[in-house]
Write an enzyme that holds these catalytic residues in place. Structure first.
Site, PDB file in Angstrom:
ATOM      1  CB  THR A 191      -0.909   0.039   1.241  1.00  0.00           C
ATOM      2  OG1 THR A 191      -0.083   0.050   2.416  1.00  0.00           O
ATOM      3  CG2 THR A 191      -1.850  -1.155   1.278  1.00  0.00           C
ATOM      4  CE  LYS A 192       3.763   1.851   4.678  1.00  0.00           C
ATOM      5  NZ  LYS A 192       2.977   0.671   5.028  1.00  0.00           N
ATOM      6  CG  ASN A 193       3.622   7.330  -0.594  1.00  0.00           C
ATOM      7  OD1 ASN A 193       2.844   6.731   0.153  1.00  0.00           O
ATOM      8  ND2 ASN A 193       3.685   8.653  -0.626  1.00  0.00           N
TER       9      ASN A 193
END
Length: 393
Positions: A191-193
């Site tokens: 889910t991270k950038n």
């Protein structure tokens, strides 16, 4: 209303990442090797760090950071209750004592005044672990000042904060004039950038990164890549009781191209945030996120808070209403003091953390990903607005 469920934070994977993974599979070397090394070099240049180490997660990055600093049994580490459990787990893994403090009410980042009080109260404090929550950097000038005066290390949990800046310095780059050990951990979870599926990176001074590198792969004096190449040797020596935290080339293959696209993905995040801000700030029942002028947030999480007494439903019911409208929302985070292990082990109580407890009970996170279209964003806005309008007091 949407007919398909909108996932909270889907990754945005391009053909370049897919092609690099396929090339890695066909190349015959899939664990830690040339691509992991290339990812470290590229990442170090991107954030302006002195050195970087690719790892299996941000959790492993924080763990080897503490190990490299020699923090262990009898030591104490000051951190925040408003974080994911892994931040505090790594302190426990080292058999050190986590000293949790409350947060600022606007950003929900660690409160530096309470950090100062905690450090003064315990001579065994060896490090401060601030969390750059939601992508908004903590008040690092104050934290560095505390660490400098007390001669202790700073290990930053930047799991949410790749591309964030504090006073024009990118998180992960060395702070000018700070002369104590400083390591920074990043996450590449799905889910991270920037994602590698699972994965993380640790940045910091070259000597500490090299120590962390030994801890990260069984404490061996040679890494597996060198042992199994034509330049390597089968002979190695274990010099530390290390861990198995290395990043595989299969993961790095994704990260190399995600990093190239990160500025574009960050612009998209900012665009979504602007759309949310414009629409939702008009609703008196809601508080939109804070961004202080000295920072550039990475906007990993878009935090909404329900204003007390404005709605007939609570936070849990609000999230359920969004789910009924096919919008995925979440909560970041259940505070550490609310979890059974830490509550029972250290006798933690909600009244010790009044800000974190109060804010936790009224917070939720909206979908935010560069993979979301303008139509997705409009659907979220419509759903939130509808829930508010139908549940006003």
């Amino acid at each position: 209303m949407r007919t398909e469920f909108l996932h909270f934070a889907p990754p945005l994977i391009g053909e370049e990442e897919i092609d690099e993974v396929v090339s890695t599979l066909r190349g015959g070397w899939i664990t830690t090797g040339e691509r992991a090394q290339r990812f470290e070099v590229d990442f170090r240049a991107y954030v302006g760090a002195k050195a970087a180490l690719a790892l299996s997660s941000a959790t492993s990055a924080m763990h080897v950071a503490l190990a490299a600093l020699g923090i262990g049994e009898g030591d104490a580490v000051v951190s925040t209750t408003m974080t994911f459990a892994s931040t505090i787990h790594v302190i426990e893994h080292q058999r050190a004592h986590p000293m949790l403090v409350d947060v600022d009410p606007d950003t929900l980042n660690i409160n530096p005044d309470l950090v100062e009080a905690a450090v003064r109260s315990n001579a065994r404090v060896k490090a401060i672990m601030p969390v750059h929550l939601y992508g908004h950097p903590a008040e690092m000038d104050k934290i560095y000042d505390i660490a400098r005066r007390h001669r202790i290390a700073v290990v930053e949990d930047a799991a949410h904060s790749l591309s964030a800046r504090y006073r024009d310095r990118m998180i992960g780059a060395p702070a000018p004039g700070f002369d104590q050990p400083n390591l920074v951990a990043f996450s590449f979870y799905a889910t991270k950038n920037l994602t590698t599926g699972e994965g993380g990176m640790l940045t910091g001074p070259a000597d500490l990164i090299e120590s962390a590198r030994v801890w990260s792969l069984h404490g061996m004096s040679r890494d597996a890549f060198k042992r199994y190449t034509s330049e390597g040797s089968w002979r190695y020596e274990v010099v530390l009781p290390g861990f198995k935290y290395n990043m595989a080339d299969l993961q790095a293959a994704i990260g190399i191209h995600q990093l190239k696209r990160l500025p574009e993905m960050q612009r998209r995040r900012s665009s979504i945030v602007a759309q949310y801000d414009e629409a939702l700030s008009e609703l008196e029942a809601l508080e939109t996120p804070v961004a202080r002028p000295e920072v550039e947030s990475a906007w990993h999480i878009y935090l909404l808070r329900l204003r007390p007494g404005r709605l007939r439903i609570d936070r849990d019911q609000f999230i359920e209403e969004l789910r009924n409208r096919n919008i995925g929302a979440s909560v970041h985070f259940i505070p550490i003091h609310a979890h059974a292990y830490y509550r029972e082990r250290y006798g933690l109580r909600p009244e010790q953390f009044p800000v974190a407890q109060e804010e936790f009970e009224r917070m939720l996170s909206l979908p935010l990903s560069p993979a979301h279209s303008d139509k997705d964003v409009a659907d979220v806005i419509d759903a939130v607005t509808d829930v508010v309008n139908k549940n006003r007091r």
